[in-house]
Design a protein around this motif. Sequence first.
Motif, PDB file in Angstrom:
ATOM      1  N   GLN A 146      16.309  39.882  12.879  1.00 55.81           N
ATOM      2  CA  GLN A 146      16.393  38.792  14.061  1.00 55.81           C
ATOM      3  C   GLN A 146      16.711  40.035  14.773  1.00 55.81           C
ATOM      4  OE1 GLN A 146      19.287  35.187  14.381  1.00 55.81           O
ATOM      5  NE2 GLN A 146      18.141  34.720  15.596  1.00 55.81           N
ATOM      6  N   VAL A 147      15.719  40.125  15.718  1.00 54.31           N
ATOM      7  CA  VAL A 147      16.474  41.117  16.763  1.00 54.31           C
ATOM      8  C   VAL A 147      16.112  39.923  18.309  1.00 54.31           C
ATOM      9  CG1 VAL A 147      15.154  43.051  18.125  1.00 54.31           C
ATOM     10  CG2 VAL A 147      14.767  42.952  16.069  1.00 54.31           C
ATOM     11  N   CYS A 148      17.284  40.501  18.880  1.00 47.78           N
ATOM     12  CA  CYS A 148      18.122  39.848  20.370  1.00 47.78           C
ATOM     13  C   CYS A 148      17.403  41.138  20.956  1.00 47.78           C
ATOM     14  CB  CYS A 148      18.970  39.463  20.417  1.00 47.78           C
ATOM     15  SG  CYS A 148      19.103  38.275  19.284  1.00 47.78           S
ATOM     16  N   SER A 149      17.151  40.855  22.324  1.00 46.17           N
ATOM     17  CA  SER A 149      16.623  41.365  23.688  1.00 46.17           C
ATOM     18  C   SER A 149      19.078  41.662  24.304  1.00 46.17           C
ATOM     19  CB  SER A 149      16.141  40.609  24.319  1.00 46.17           C
ATOM     20  OG  SER A 149      16.560  39.593  25.079  1.00 46.17           O
ATOM     21  N   VAL A 150      19.280  43.242  24.804  1.00 47.30           N
ATOM     22  CA  VAL A 150      20.402  43.339  25.170  1.00 47.30           C
ATOM     23  C   VAL A 150      20.839  41.998  26.226  1.00 47.30           C
ATOM     24  CG1 VAL A 150      21.895  44.516  26.566  1.00 47.30           C
ATOM     25  CG2 VAL A 150      20.417  45.236  25.153  1.00 47.30           C
ATOM     26  N   SER A 151      19.823  41.546  26.896  1.00 49.18           N
ATOM     27  CA  SER A 151      20.033  39.908  27.897  1.00 49.18           C
ATOM     28  C   SER A 151      20.492  38.951  27.092  1.00 49.18           C
ATOM     29  CB  SER A 151      18.891  40.195  28.830  1.00 49.18           C
ATOM     30  OG  SER A 151      17.911  39.598  28.709  1.00 49.18           O
ATOM     31  N   GLU A 152      19.346  38.840  25.802  1.00 51.26           N
ATOM     32  CA  GLU A 152      19.968  37.783  25.317  1.00 51.26           C
ATOM     33  C   GLU A 152      21.347  37.620  25.158  1.00 51.26           C
ATOM     34  OE1 GLU A 152      15.654  35.958  23.393  1.00 51.26           O
ATOM     35  OE2 GLU A 152      17.175  38.042  22.025  1.00 51.26           O
ATOM     36  N   VAL A 153      21.861  39.243  24.663  1.00 52.23           N
ATOM     37  CA  VAL A 153      23.263  39.310  23.795  1.00 52.23           C
ATOM     38  C   VAL A 153      24.101  38.855  24.142  1.00 52.23           C
ATOM     39  CG1 VAL A 153      24.804  40.462  22.414  1.00 52.23           C
ATOM     40  CG2 VAL A 153      22.582  40.366  21.667  1.00 52.23           C
ATOM     41  N   THR A 154      24.070  40.070  25.906  1.00 54.21           N
ATOM     42  CA  THR A 154      25.241  39.885  27.093  1.00 54.21           C
ATOM     43  C   THR A 154      25.127  38.010  27.354  1.00 54.21           C
ATOM     44  OG1 THR A 154      23.456  40.490  29.023  1.00 54.21           O
ATOM     45  CG2 THR A 154      24.668  42.061  27.979  1.00 54.21           C
ATOM     46  N   GLY A 155      24.580  37.177  27.990  1.00 52.63           N
ATOM     47  CA  GLY A 155      24.189  36.109  28.219  1.00 52.63           C
ATOM     48  C   GLY A 155      24.666  36.124  27.201  1.00 52.63           C
ATOM     49  N   PHE A 156      24.746  35.334  26.234  1.00 48.70           N
ATOM     50  CA  PHE A 156      25.465  34.484  25.259  1.00 48.70           C
ATOM     51  C   PHE A 156      27.112  34.760  25.015  1.00 48.70           C
ATOM     52  CE2 PHE A 156      28.133  34.138  20.943  1.00 48.70           C
ATOM     53  CZ  PHE A 156      27.684  32.686  20.814  1.00 48.70           C
ATOM     54  N   VAL A 157      27.486  36.352  24.998  1.00 48.12           N
ATOM     55  CA  VAL A 157      28.795  37.061  25.921  1.00 48.12           C
ATOM     56  C   VAL A 157      29.642  36.083  26.659  1.00 48.12           C
ATOM     57  CG1 VAL A 157      30.100  38.867  26.036  1.00 48.12           C
ATOM     58  CG2 VAL A 157      28.595  38.604  23.612  1.00 48.12           C
ATOM     59  N   LYS A 158      28.199  36.542  27.706  1.00 52.92           N
ATOM     60  CA  LYS A 158      28.848  35.978  29.131  1.00 52.92           C
ATOM     61  C   LYS A 158      29.671  34.242  28.771  1.00 52.92           C
ATOM     62  CE  LYS A 158      27.491  35.505  33.935  1.00 52.92           C
ATOM     63  NZ  LYS A 158      28.717  36.105  34.556  1.00 52.92           N
ATOM     64  N   LYS A 159      28.579  33.271  28.462  1.00 54.55           N
ATOM     65  CA  LYS A 159      28.834  32.423  28.561  1.00 54.55           C
ATOM     66  C   LYS A 159      30.233  32.217  27.722  1.00 54.55           C
ATOM     67  CE  LYS A 159      26.337  28.352  27.786  1.00 54.55           C
ATOM     68  NZ  LYS A 159      25.143  27.602  26.087  1.00 54.55           N
ATOM     69  N   THR A 160      29.958  32.611  26.067  1.00 59.27           N
ATOM     70  CA  THR A 160      30.632  31.864  25.336  1.00 59.27           C
ATOM     71  C   THR A 160      32.499  32.518  26.106  1.00 59.27           C
ATOM     72  OG1 THR A 160      29.235  32.500  23.297  1.00 59.27           O
ATOM     73  CG2 THR A 160      31.954  32.402  23.041  1.00 59.27           C
ATOM     74  N   ILE A 161      32.354  34.436  26.418  1.00 58.30           N
ATOM     75  CA  ILE A 161      33.779  34.585  27.249  1.00 58.30           C
ATOM     76  C   ILE A 161      33.876  33.241  28.063  1.00 58.30           C
ATOM     77  CG2 ILE A 161      34.551  35.943  28.661  1.00 58.30           C
ATOM     78  CD1 ILE A 161      33.620  38.155  26.172  1.00 58.30           C
ATOM     79  N   GLU A 162      32.919  33.291  29.150  1.00 58.37           N
ATOM     80  CA  GLU A 162      33.705  32.886  30.260  1.00 58.37           C
ATOM     81  C   GLU A 162      33.436  31.137  30.527  1.00 58.37           C
ATOM     82  OE1 GLU A 162      30.867  33.789  33.873  1.00 58.37           O
ATOM     83  OE2 GLU A 162      31.500  35.977  33.363  1.00 58.37           O
ATOM     84  N   GLY A 163      32.759  30.685  29.548  1.00 62.73           N
ATOM     85  CA  GLY A 163      33.086  29.179  28.808  1.00 62.73           C
ATOM     86  C   GLY A 163      34.649  29.079  28.634  1.00 62.73           C
ATOM     87  N   ALA A 164      34.911  30.229  27.423  1.00 66.38           N
ATOM     88  CA  ALA A 164      36.679  30.165  26.733  1.00 66.38           C
ATOM     89  C   ALA A 164      37.653  30.303  27.846  1.00 66.38           C
ATOM     90  CB  ALA A 164      36.594  31.321  25.831  1.00 66.38           C
ATOM     91  N   GLY A 165      37.474  30.894  29.300  1.00 69.21           N
ATOM     92  CA  GLY A 165      38.489  31.435  30.211  1.00 69.21           C
ATOM     93  C   GLY A 165      38.361  30.177  31.644  1.00 69.21           C
ATOM     94  N   ALA A 166      37.837  29.622  31.095  1.00 72.94           N
ATOM     95  CA  ALA A 166      37.831  28.588  32.202  1.00 72.94           C
ATOM     96  C   ALA A 166      38.749  28.193  33.033  1.00 72.94           C
ATOM     97  CB  ALA A 166      36.637  28.209  31.976  1.00 72.94           C
ATOM     98  N   SER A 167      39.259  28.205  32.088  1.00 70.13           N
ATOM     99  CA  SER A 167      40.496  27.296  33.023  1.00 70.13           C
ATOM    100  C   SER A 167      41.945  28.170  33.068  1.00 70.13           C
ATOM    101  CB  SER A 167      41.745  26.172  31.865  1.00 70.13           C
ATOM    102  OG  SER A 167      41.629  26.920  31.159  1.00 70.13           O
ATOM    103  N   GLY A 168      41.834  29.742  33.248  1.00 69.14           N
ATOM    104  CA  GLY A 168      42.722  30.565  33.850  1.00 69.14           C
ATOM    105  C   GLY A 168      43.220  30.772  32.547  1.00 69.14           C
ATOM    106  N   VAL A 169      44.555  31.780  32.727  1.00 70.29           N
ATOM    107  CA  VAL A 169      45.967  32.658  31.893  1.00 70.29           C
ATOM    108  C   VAL A 169      46.018  33.017  32.872  1.00 70.29           C
ATOM    109  CG1 VAL A 169      44.595  34.085  30.862  1.00 70.29           C
ATOM    110  CG2 VAL A 169      46.498  33.486  29.346  1.00 70.29           C
ATOM    111  N   TRP A 170      47.525  33.074  32.689  1.00 72.71           N
ATOM    112  CA  TRP A 170      48.681  33.627  33.001  1.00 72.71           C
ATOM    113  C   TRP A 170      49.123  35.013  32.038  1.00 72.71           C
ATOM    114  CZ3 TRP A 170      50.582  34.216  37.611  1.00 72.71           C
ATOM    115  CH2 TRP A 170      50.669  33.103  38.929  1.00 72.71           C
ATOM    116  N   VAL A 171      48.789  36.623  32.703  1.00 66.38           N
ATOM    117  CA  VAL A 171      48.771  37.697  32.501  1.00 66.38           C
ATOM    118  C   VAL A 171      50.206  38.094  32.106  1.00 66.38           C
ATOM    119  CG1 VAL A 171      47.522  39.471  31.052  1.00 66.38           C
ATOM    120  CG2 VAL A 171      46.537  37.779  31.485  1.00 66.38           C
TER     121      VAL A 171
END
Lengths: 60, 417
Positions: free
Chosen positions: B17-42
């Motif tokens: 199965q071959v994915c395009s870069v944008s498919e991957v970055t899109g997935f990563v972006k969506k996953t990461i941004e979804g996880a950190g949407a409520s914000g965090v104190w660092v």
Amino acid sequence: MKKNYEETIGELKEIVRKIEEGEAGLEETMKLYERGTLLVKTCEKSLEEAELKITELQSS
Amino acid sequence: MQSTLRFDTAPAGDVMQVCSVSEVTGFVKKTIEGAGASGVWVEGEITNFKHHSSGHFYFSLSEAKGNKTFTLRCKMWRSSAREVPFEPENGMKVLAFGTFSFYEPFGEFSLTISDLRPAGKGEKHLLVLQWKETLEREGLFFPSRKKQIPSFPRRIGVVTSPTGAARRDIEQVIARRFPVEIVLSPAPVQGDGAHTGIVAALQKLDGAVDVIILGRGGGSFEDLFEFNHPDLVRAVAACKTPVITAVGHETDTTLVDFAADLRAPTPSAAAELVVPDREELILDLRRQHQMMRRGLSRRLDDELGLLEDIRLRLQPRRLLRRMSDEHVSLADISERLKRAVQTGIERRRLALEKAAAELQAQNPALPLEQGFAMIRRDGVVVTSQRVLAKSDHIQITFADGSVDAIVTGEDTDEEKL
């Protein structure tokens, strides 16, 4: 405390100064004395009438 | 296609199965941004700090643990960066609040920071120094800005905790020295964000009272920290009503103290400064009255003295003296005249008496009155017996008359005498 206590005491001190330095005529001096006595009474009265009153505003 | 992307299973068999870069970055972006949407104190240390000319901040948050270093890329947009009340520096420990971002063009993960605060005591001290410089540059600490504290305030505003010791101290001192109206505007006096409550409490009182005391009891640097916040310092400086600050103990200084019109070492001291002592005022009034009375009485004495002087000067003393002189000389003249007259009379009287005596002495009748008699013969006075002869006719004259007699004998001396 009544309004203008500061001004009243200021006027009183000025009257005392004028009387002490004798810069006014005799009749004026006697008038100043009468006025001064009145001011002393007014001030004493307002000092004696001062009462503590505490109000608390609503906190936001 | 993105919905079928799976990372948890290995590619199945020979089906690749071959994915395009944008498919991957899109997935990563969506996953990461979804996880950190409520914000965090660092919490971390700032490195690679850049304050871009656009106003955005770019930096990294780092952590060294063991012999490894961990880093998070961060950015802070201008709209948030300008709210940061200090200038971040490399090496500073901070608390940052951010949401996760994934920037697809660079395939880069970062935090988008919306709040940045110094972490740790050292950082907070540095922060206070930074704030102080900034506020000083704004001119908020100029002595010329300081307003006069009224000598006889009628309404005193107090901004403090309604349950704190500061409130009790202030009320007690004012009640004892000079009871007046106190308006308490309650505010939190410590903890993150307390400064906004203090600013609101101040603004409620501003213009409604004669003077404001802003205070709280003693505490640690952390406890008093909110009193350094630039928003609060600016609010104090902006007050139309004079403000006295009394934060903590004598040795504690917070930035509001510099902006205040008067700084008191403690809340009790602020209360002492804000109202005069009624007993002293009453004593002073009595003193003034006394001075007035003495002044008037001295004045009356002076005037009476002056009047007496004038009255004396009005008397025609000189004329009187002259008249009296005249009287004296007149009396003198009259006396002398009298004496002269009397002397004259006396002299004449004496002369007269003397003349009379002399006259008397020459009176021929005088011896006759003493028993002598005068003998005449033929009218001639006989002064010797020798001229007389027996039988001569003689005339004997006595004081009261004469008799004729005849001489009968001769030389009878004894008989004749």
